[in-house]
Scaffold this motif. Structure first.
Motif, PDB file in Angstrom:
ATOM      1  N   ALA A   1       0.777  -1.187   0.033  1.00  0.00           N
ATOM      2  CA  ALA A   1      -0.028  -0.012   0.061  1.00  0.00           C
ATOM      3  C   ALA A   1       0.650   1.211   0.021  1.00  0.00           C
ATOM      4  O   ALA A   1       0.544   2.338  -0.629  1.00  0.00           O
ATOM      5  N   ALA A   2       1.937   1.136   0.943  1.00  0.00           N
ATOM      6  CA  ALA A   2       2.960   2.401   0.893  1.00  0.00           C
ATOM      7  C   ALA A   2       3.591   2.540  -0.591  1.00  0.00           C
ATOM      8  O   ALA A   2       3.721   3.754  -0.974  1.00  0.00           O
TER       9      ALA A   2
ATOM     10  N   ALA B   1       2.823   4.351  -8.351  1.00  0.00           N
ATOM     11  CA  ALA B   1       3.098   3.231  -9.197  1.00  0.00           C
ATOM     12  C   ALA B   1       2.473   1.940  -8.699  1.00  0.00           C
ATOM     13  O   ALA B   1       2.662   1.574  -7.624  1.00  0.00           O
ATOM     14  N   PRO B   2       1.891   1.234  -9.591  1.00  0.00           N
ATOM     15  CA  PRO B   2       1.071  -0.042  -9.043  1.00  0.00           C
ATOM     16  C   PRO B   2       2.010  -1.130  -8.984  1.00  0.00           C
ATOM     17  O   PRO B   2       3.139  -1.216  -9.659  1.00  0.00           O
ATOM     18  N   TRP B   3       1.906  -1.988  -7.811  1.00  0.00           N
ATOM     19  CA  TRP B   3       2.695  -3.148  -7.771  1.00  0.00           C
ATOM     20  C   TRP B   3       2.358  -4.382  -8.195  1.00  0.00           C
ATOM     21  O   TRP B   3       1.147  -4.497  -8.125  1.00  0.00           O
TER      22      TRP B   3
END
Ligand code: GLU
Length: 306
Positions: A116-117, A123-125
């Motif tokens: 979430a951080a 940027a999407p993880w």
């Protein structure tokens, strides 16, 4: 290749006794039985009960009853994964010796917070094929000494940790393309036939990130134990649901790393519930026991699924 085998093919049905079997399991079991019968092959039963918190003897008995009711018989012995943790440990040791495994300490909650951080930064993880975020922990880059210290500390404090595969390193350790032979990729609606159309699929284990190989609540993971067992049991044909199609990439990688033989794969269609979603063990209306109690015969179930 299935038609060139000099020894009879070996099929297996491998349910996890963590719930009651449903129509999707019936399809898997019946397809395995049909392919085995058509090819003069053997049919094995493996109970995938490594998750000691969710698997129950009552579910195991219910599965055996349902399979007997369907008229299925399996070659002896039945393999229970919980009786073979030493086999999976040996495979893990081998991967550890190859330098492809590292201890990982983030809890599920810590993984969520970290992802979430990162995503709060814009940027999407990346997510794996099941939708879970790839492991974002720092330990992959630690030195051997750092890892050893962290393991000693966690062990002394009784804090659980997992062993994960260093996916990038593992993939690099296998030279050349990684593929599997698949017989389940047919046009929708055609009859399933495990023999004729063999297609090559490119495995993409990277999509899963650093998968868990062993966890505190289960000394082996699904990926590790299924791969080791298919080899130890001499399974030549893996017939299972489409939901495990992408998992095969990880299994092929582990087979390559551990020098294990490569079965042919057939990922069959899934039976969906009335809501269009994959059946789960909580869908009581499609449970085999419920259908039996409602008066359906085994022939009715066979007609529904194969
Ligand atoms: N135990 C898995 C399940 O019940 C199936 C594993 C496999 O067929 O490879 O979903």
């Amino acid at each position: 290749m299935p038609h060139r085998l000099s020894k009879p093919p070996v099929y297996r049905f491998a349910p996890s006794p963590n719930g009651l079997l449903h129509l999707g399991h019936a399809l898997s079991a019946l397809l395995n039985a049909r392919f085995a019968a058509e090819t003069g092959g053997r049919l094995l039963l493996r109970l995938e009960d490594i998750d000691r918190t969710r698997c129950r003897p009552a579910f195991e008995q219910a599965a055996l009853d349902d399979l007997a009711w369907l008229g299925l018989t399996f070659d002896e012995p039945i393999r229970r994964q919980s009786e073979h943790f030493a086999d999976y440990e040996r495979a893990l040791d081998r991967l550890r010796d190859l330098g492809l495994v590292y201890p990982a300490f983030l809890t599920r909650g810590e993984i969520r917070t970290r992802v979430a951080a990162i995503e709060a930064g814009g940027a999407p993880w990346p997510r794996d094929p099941d939708g879970a975020p790839l492991y974002p922990g720092p330990e992959r880059d630690w030195s051997e000494a750092q890892r050893a210290d962290a393991v000693a500390e966690a062990t002394a404090a009784g804090r659980p940790f997992a062993w994960r595969l260093d996916m990038a390193k593992a993939r690099n350790a296998v030279k050349g393309p990684l593929t599997w032979q698949e017989t389940g990729l047919r046009a929708h609606g055609e009859p399933e036939d495990g023999k004729t159309v063999l297609e090559t699929v490119h495995a993409m284990p990277e999509a899963w990130g650093d998968v868990i190989l062993s966890r505190p609540d289960a000394p082996s993971s699904y990926h590790l134990s299924v791969t080791v067992d298919d080899a130890l049991q001499g399974v030549t044909h893996v017939v299972r649901g489409q939901d495990l199609f992408h998992a095969t990439s990880v299994h092929r990688l582990l087979q390559a790393l551990l020098d294990l033989p490569e079965p042919v794969y057939h990922h069959h269609r899934l039976i969906l519930g009335a809501d269009g979603r994959k059946l789960s063990k909580s869908h009581r209306d499609t449970g085999l026991r419920d259908l039996r109690e409602k008066g359906l015969s085994a022939a009715d179930v066979r007609a529904l699924v194969v």
